[in-house]
Scaffold this motif. Structure first.
Motif, PDB file in Angstrom:
ATOM      1  N   ALA A 137       0.833  -1.209   0.000  1.00  0.00           N
ATOM      2  CA  ALA A 137       0.000   0.000   0.000  1.00  0.00           C
ATOM      3  C   ALA A 137       0.862   1.250   0.000  1.00  0.00           C
ATOM      4  O   ALA A 137       0.470   2.288  -0.535  1.00  0.00           O
ATOM      5  N   ALA A 138       2.045   1.152   0.612  1.00  0.00           N
ATOM      6  CA  ALA A 138       3.029   2.237   0.630  1.00  0.00           C
ATOM      7  C   ALA A 138       4.334   1.627   1.118  1.00  0.00           C
ATOM      8  O   ALA A 138       4.337   0.587   1.783  1.00  0.00           O
ATOM      9  N   VAL A 139       5.445   2.290   0.783  1.00  0.00           N
ATOM     10  CA  VAL A 139       6.748   1.787   1.223  1.00  0.00           C
ATOM     11  C   VAL A 139       7.570   2.932   1.797  1.00  0.00           C
ATOM     12  O   VAL A 139       7.489   4.077   1.335  1.00  0.00           O
ATOM     13  N   ILE A 140       8.343   2.597   2.823  1.00  0.00           N
ATOM     14  CA  ILE A 140       9.355   3.493   3.370  1.00  0.00           C
ATOM     15  C   ILE A 140      10.684   2.763   3.238  1.00  0.00           C
ATOM     16  O   ILE A 140      10.879   1.700   3.831  1.00  0.00           O
ATOM     17  N   LEU A 141      11.576   3.295   2.411  1.00  0.00           N
ATOM     18  CA  LEU A 141      12.887   2.693   2.194  1.00  0.00           C
ATOM     19  C   LEU A 141      13.898   3.429   3.058  1.00  0.00           C
ATOM     20  O   LEU A 141      14.122   4.627   2.887  1.00  0.00           O
ATOM     21  N   ASN A 142      14.490   2.712   3.997  1.00  0.00           N
ATOM     22  CA  ASN A 142      15.434   3.313   4.937  1.00  0.00           C
ATOM     23  C   ASN A 142      16.862   3.102   4.464  1.00  0.00           C
ATOM     24  O   ASN A 142      17.444   2.033   4.621  1.00  0.00           O
ATOM     25  N   ASP A 143      17.407   4.143   3.856  1.00  0.00           N
ATOM     26  CA  ASP A 143      18.796   4.197   3.398  1.00  0.00           C
ATOM     27  C   ASP A 143      19.127   3.068   2.426  1.00  0.00           C
ATOM     28  O   ASP A 143      20.158   2.400   2.551  1.00  0.00           O
ATOM     29  N   ILE A 144      18.283   2.898   1.465  1.00  0.00           N
ATOM     30  CA  ILE A 144      18.500   1.880   0.432  1.00  0.00           C
ATOM     31  C   ILE A 144      17.779   2.309  -0.834  1.00  0.00           C
ATOM     32  O   ILE A 144      16.759   2.999  -0.779  1.00  0.00           O
ATOM     33  N   GLY A 145      18.335   1.888  -1.950  1.00  0.00           N
ATOM     34  CA  GLY A 145      17.718   2.172  -3.239  1.00  0.00           C
ATOM     35  C   GLY A 145      18.168   1.159  -4.258  1.00  0.00           C
ATOM     36  O   GLY A 145      18.778   0.134  -3.913  1.00  0.00           O
ATOM     37  N   PRO A 146      17.905   1.408  -5.515  1.00  0.00           N
ATOM     38  CA  PRO A 146      18.214   0.427  -6.556  1.00  0.00           C
ATOM     39  C   PRO A 146      19.697   0.315  -6.888  1.00  0.00           C
ATOM     40  O   PRO A 146      20.100  -0.613  -7.584  1.00  0.00           O
ATOM     41  N   VAL A 147      20.513   1.246  -6.396  1.00  0.00           N
ATOM     42  CA  VAL A 147      21.970   1.154  -6.558  1.00  0.00           C
ATOM     43  C   VAL A 147      22.584   1.112  -5.164  1.00  0.00           C
ATOM     44  O   VAL A 147      22.380   2.024  -4.357  1.00  0.00           O
ATOM     45  N   VAL A 148      23.343   0.048  -4.888  1.00  0.00           N
ATOM     46  CA  VAL A 148      23.983  -0.122  -3.585  1.00  0.00           C
ATOM     47  C   VAL A 148      25.476   0.130  -3.759  1.00  0.00           C
ATOM     48  O   VAL A 148      26.142  -0.538  -4.565  1.00  0.00           O
ATOM     49  N   GLU A 149      26.001   1.092  -3.028  1.00  0.00           N
ATOM     50  CA  GLU A 149      27.393   1.493  -3.200  1.00  0.00           C
ATOM     51  C   GLU A 149      28.357   0.436  -2.668  1.00  0.00           C
ATOM     52  O   GLU A 149      28.199  -0.063  -1.551  1.00  0.00           O
ATOM     53  N   MET A 150      29.365   0.108  -3.458  1.00  0.00           N
ATOM     54  CA  MET A 150      30.332  -0.912  -3.085  1.00  0.00           C
ATOM     55  C   MET A 150      31.104  -0.522  -1.825  1.00  0.00           C
ATOM     56  O   MET A 150      31.424  -1.376  -0.986  1.00  0.00           O
ATOM     57  N   GLU A 151      31.413   0.751  -1.669  1.00  0.00           N
ATOM     58  CA  GLU A 151      32.137   1.209  -0.473  1.00  0.00           C
ATOM     59  C   GLU A 151      31.406   0.776   0.795  1.00  0.00           C
ATOM     60  O   GLU A 151      32.013   0.277   1.757  1.00  0.00           O
ATOM     61  N   GLY A 152      30.088   0.969   0.795  1.00  0.00           N
ATOM     62  CA  GLY A 152      29.304   0.604   1.967  1.00  0.00           C
ATOM     63  C   GLY A 152      29.249  -0.897   2.183  1.00  0.00           C
ATOM     64  O   GLY A 152      29.321  -1.384   3.320  1.00  0.00           O
ATOM     65  N   LEU A 153      29.108  -1.660   1.103  1.00  0.00           N
ATOM     66  CA  LEU A 153      29.065  -3.120   1.228  1.00  0.00           C
ATOM     67  C   LEU A 153      30.377  -3.674   1.779  1.00  0.00           C
ATOM     68  O   LEU A 153      30.375  -4.586   2.624  1.00  0.00           O
ATOM     69  N   LEU A 154      31.491  -3.131   1.319  1.00  0.00           N
ATOM     70  CA  LEU A 154      32.788  -3.597   1.813  1.00  0.00           C
ATOM     71  C   LEU A 154      32.964  -3.239   3.287  1.00  0.00           C
ATOM     72  O   LEU A 154      33.539  -4.015   4.066  1.00  0.00           O
ATOM     73  N   HIS A 155      32.440  -2.086   3.685  1.00  0.00           N
ATOM     74  CA  HIS A 155      32.492  -1.697   5.103  1.00  0.00           C
ATOM     75  C   HIS A 155      31.664  -2.660   5.951  1.00  0.00           C
ATOM     76  O   HIS A 155      32.115  -3.099   7.020  1.00  0.00           O
ATOM     77  N   ILE A 156      30.468  -3.001   5.462  1.00  0.00           N
ATOM     78  CA  ILE A 156      29.620  -3.959   6.183  1.00  0.00           C
ATOM     79  C   ILE A 156      30.335  -5.300   6.315  1.00  0.00           C
ATOM     80  O   ILE A 156      30.353  -5.921   7.385  1.00  0.00           O
TER      81      ILE A 156
END
Length: 300
Positions: A137-156
């Motif tokens: 019915a509605a969405v709230i996306l918390n700090d995410i989108g269709p492009v995920v930055e590699m810098e952040g993934l490597l940090h995780i």
């Protein structure tokens, strides 16, 4: 089982492949007395239902004409929190977890809901836009989108793989602060302790991250020279759905450029920046909590 002190009811639900999934339901009585749509909260990769506790309490107990109370569902994915760990580690995948979300909705007879997705939870919502769009019915996306930055993934990958067992919640709080403080200047010592209690669990006298370590294994294949495929085609499926997108001011997962492109493609999207926060913003802190409540109040 109802826990009156904490304000939620606990449920254990079977997945399609036989795992037991844990979830919390806040404002259960509203399923009988309110015609307002429920809110379904989906956590990040290594997070769980406890991550949403304070927000869920606020949304389910706030009773004003502007913000009537909502029934709130918070799920532990397989391999997190109190849900079963999967013996087949290859099943820790977004499509499987999206299927688990739909199974929980079917069990609770939820045909439509407002969904909040933090990080991985938001990626699941991208998949649901293709698998079962009517349920959104509605969405709230918390700090995410269709492009995920590699810098952040490597940090995780780095901080999850190196997460040690610790002697107390206080020690876990200090570790979280050491790793993340630069991106989260808005947080107080009490906030860091709350985060530690949400993300860690006591086992055999030690405090450990509350997830199956196998969840980190897919991140080992990441290569900064090979970007993760984008999900713009799935995001475009959300264009007809009311949406709010939250970006942490210091996020290394959702870039400003992606955030702005999401707004361009979804002109009615409500875009919000969480001041003094990185990936992923804590949603019960102000002003985010009030902004989320106001957005939800517009969805009937």
């Amino acid at each position: 089982m109802r826990n009156d002190e904490t304000g939620f009811t606990e449920h254990y639900i079977q997945s399609a492949d036989g795992l037991t999934l844990y979830m919390r339901e806040y404002g259960k009585e509203l399923s009988r007395t309110s015609d307002l749509l429920p809110v379904f909260c989906l956590p990040g990769l290594s997070r769980n239902s406890r991550d949403f506790h304070s927000l869920a309490l606020a949304l389910s107990s706030d009773d004003t004409p502007e913000h009537p109370p909502r029934r709130v569902i918070c799920l532990d994915y397989r391999g997190r929190g109190q849900s079963d760990w999967d013996s087949d580690k290859s099943r820790y995948q977004l499509p499987i977890e999206a299927g688990d979300v739909l199974a929980v909705c079917a069990t609770l007879e939820i045909e439509r809901a407002i969904f909040i997705g933090t990080s991985r939870g938001g990626l699941i919502l991208h998949l649901l836009s293709a698998m079962k769009p009517y349920i959104l019915a509605a969405v709230i996306l918390n700090d995410i989108g269709p492009v995920v930055e590699m810098e952040g993934l490597l940090h995780i990958r780095t901080y999850l793989a190196a997460a040690p067992a610790l002697p107390s919640f206080a020690a876990a709080s200090e570790r979280l602060k050491t790793v993340h403080a630069a991106a989260f200047p808005a947080l107080t010592d009490a906030d860091w302790l709350d985060m530690a209690k949400a993300l860690y669990r006591e086992r055999d006298g030690q405090f450990v991250p509350d997830f199956d370590p196998a969840l980190v294994e897919p991140l080992n294949a990441l290569d900064e020279n090979n970007p993760v495929p984008d999900l713009w085609a799935l995001f475009d499926g959300l264009k007809t759905i009311p949406a709010m997108v939250i970006r942490g001011e210091h996020s290394n997962i959702l870039s400003r450029a992606t955030f702005e492109e999401m707004q361009r493609r979804h002109p009615t999207m409500t875009g919000v920046t969480a001041p003094g926060q990185g990936h992923a913003p804590i949603l019960h802190l102000q002003p985010l909590c009030d902004q989320i409540a106001r957005f939800i109040a517009t969805i009937k």
